[in-house]
Design a protein around this motif. Structure first.
Motif, PDB file in Angstrom:
ATOM      1  N   ALA A  81       0.827  -1.212   0.000  1.00  0.00           N
ATOM      2  CA  ALA A  81       0.000   0.000   0.000  1.00  0.00           C
ATOM      3  C   ALA A  81       0.861   1.263   0.000  1.00  0.00           C
ATOM      4  O   ALA A  81       0.444   2.303  -0.492  1.00  0.00           O
ATOM      5  N   ASN A  82       2.069   1.160   0.544  1.00  0.00           N
ATOM      6  CA  ASN A  82       2.986   2.297   0.646  1.00  0.00           C
ATOM      7  C   ASN A  82       4.207   2.124  -0.250  1.00  0.00           C
ATOM      8  O   ASN A  82       5.273   2.681   0.035  1.00  0.00           O
ATOM      9  N   GLN A  83       4.055   1.366  -1.313  1.00  0.00           N
ATOM     10  CA  GLN A  83       5.189   1.048  -2.192  1.00  0.00           C
ATOM     11  C   GLN A  83       5.768   2.313  -2.830  1.00  0.00           C
ATOM     12  O   GLN A  83       5.038   3.096  -3.447  1.00  0.00           O
ATOM     13  N   PRO A  84       7.084   2.499  -2.702  1.00  0.00           N
ATOM     14  CA  PRO A  84       7.734   3.641  -3.337  1.00  0.00           C
ATOM     15  C   PRO A  84       7.900   3.395  -4.840  1.00  0.00           C
ATOM     16  O   PRO A  84       7.752   2.255  -5.298  1.00  0.00           O
ATOM     17  N   PRO A  85       8.206   4.427  -5.603  1.00  0.00           N
ATOM     18  CA  PRO A  85       8.408   4.246  -7.039  1.00  0.00           C
ATOM     19  C   PRO A  85       9.554   3.271  -7.334  1.00  0.00           C
ATOM     20  O   PRO A  85      10.573   3.275  -6.641  1.00  0.00           O
ATOM     21  N   GLU A  86       9.344   2.451  -8.349  1.00  0.00           N
ATOM     22  CA  GLU A  86      10.380   1.498  -8.769  1.00  0.00           C
ATOM     23  C   GLU A  86      11.590   2.256  -9.264  1.00  0.00           C
ATOM     24  O   GLU A  86      11.478   3.272  -9.954  1.00  0.00           O
ATOM     25  N   GLY A  87      12.777   1.775  -8.909  1.00  0.00           N
ATOM     26  CA  GLY A  87      14.020   2.355  -9.400  1.00  0.00           C
ATOM     27  C   GLY A  87      14.609   3.407  -8.485  1.00  0.00           C
ATOM     28  O   GLY A  87      15.698   3.906  -8.741  1.00  0.00           O
ATOM     29  N   GLY A  88      13.928   3.747  -7.406  1.00  0.00           N
ATOM     30  CA  GLY A  88      14.449   4.734  -6.466  1.00  0.00           C
ATOM     31  C   GLY A  88      15.049   4.059  -5.255  1.00  0.00           C
ATOM     32  O   GLY A  88      15.220   2.848  -5.216  1.00  0.00           O
ATOM     33  N   PRO A  89      15.333   4.847  -4.232  1.00  0.00           N
ATOM     34  CA  PRO A  89      15.951   4.288  -3.034  1.00  0.00           C
ATOM     35  C   PRO A  89      14.994   3.462  -2.178  1.00  0.00           C
ATOM     36  O   PRO A  89      15.436   2.665  -1.368  1.00  0.00           O
ATOM     37  N   GLY A  90      13.698   3.640  -2.364  1.00  0.00           N
ATOM     38  CA  GLY A  90      12.744   2.922  -1.511  1.00  0.00           C
ATOM     39  C   GLY A  90      12.594   3.621  -0.180  1.00  0.00           C
ATOM     40  O   GLY A  90      13.114   4.715   0.036  1.00  0.00           O
ATOM     41  N   LEU A  91      11.873   2.990   0.704  1.00  0.00           N
ATOM     42  CA  LEU A  91      11.665   3.540   2.037  1.00  0.00           C
ATOM     43  C   LEU A  91      12.929   3.371   2.869  1.00  0.00           C
ATOM     44  O   LEU A  91      13.692   2.429   2.668  1.00  0.00           O
ATOM     45  N   THR A  92      13.139   4.271   3.815  1.00  0.00           N
ATOM     46  CA  THR A  92      14.270   4.145   4.732  1.00  0.00           C
ATOM     47  C   THR A  92      13.949   3.086   5.780  1.00  0.00           C
ATOM     48  O   THR A  92      12.777   2.697   5.955  1.00  0.00           O
TER      49      THR A  92
END
Length: 175
Positions: A89-100
């Protein structure tokens, strides 16, 4: 811990090979989630998720591995299923750093994971070796992408209709 996290104790095994950074896995979870929940509530399935790290290569911080390791920590608190849904539900954009790691901890706390063990396990990276192990086992099984879904060992499309059909067929003894 094997190569998957088990939820439920039903007679039909549903397996999903997923990556927490995979947009198609997010779609699968959002589409199939209510169906899987109903099957779990009705005690018809044992649901096994295999969190893989396929998309680490496109993350600057190894997000797939870190998210899967945090999910394993959530499993220690008996909250894997809820936490997996929250990650999608809180998925960050693909290809970025993601969640900390802090954000991964915060999501767990928001769904009710209390105590110091969860944040400490995430921050220490206790389960970081596990997602590569899961991925190697999956590759050995022939998994080439996510999501990959199986009902009683038979590959099926990762959609609610085919899951329901396959589970019903297994219950009826047709598989």
């Amino acid at each position: 811990m094997g190569d998957g996290i088990v939820v439920g104790l039903g007679p039909v095994e549903v397996e999903a090979y997923i990556d927490f950074a995979c947009p198609f896995c997010r779609q699968f979870e959002l589409m199939a989630g209510p169906t899987l929940d109903r099957l779990l509530e009705d005690q018809l399935i044992t649901f096994v998720r295999h969190p893989m790290d396929f998309l680490d290569a496109v993350s600057t911080t190894g997000y797939s591995t870190r998210a899967a390791a945090a999910a394993a920590a959530a499993s220690d608190a008996g909250m894997f299923h809820e936490y997996a849904r929250t990650l999608f539900a809180n998925q960050p954009p693909e290809g970025g750093p993601g969640l900390t790691d802090g954000q991964l901890v915060q999501l767990g706390q928001e769904i009710g994971i209390t105590g110091e063990q969860f944040p400490e396990t995430v921050r220490r990276g206790t389960y970081l070796p596990w997602p590569p192990f899961v991925t190697q086992r999956a590759i050995g099984r022939g998994i080439g992408g996510t999501p990959s879904v199986f009902v009683d060992g038979v590959a099926i499309p990762a959609r609610p209709g085919p899951i329901l059909t396959a589970v019903q067929a297994a219950i009826d003894g047709a598989v």
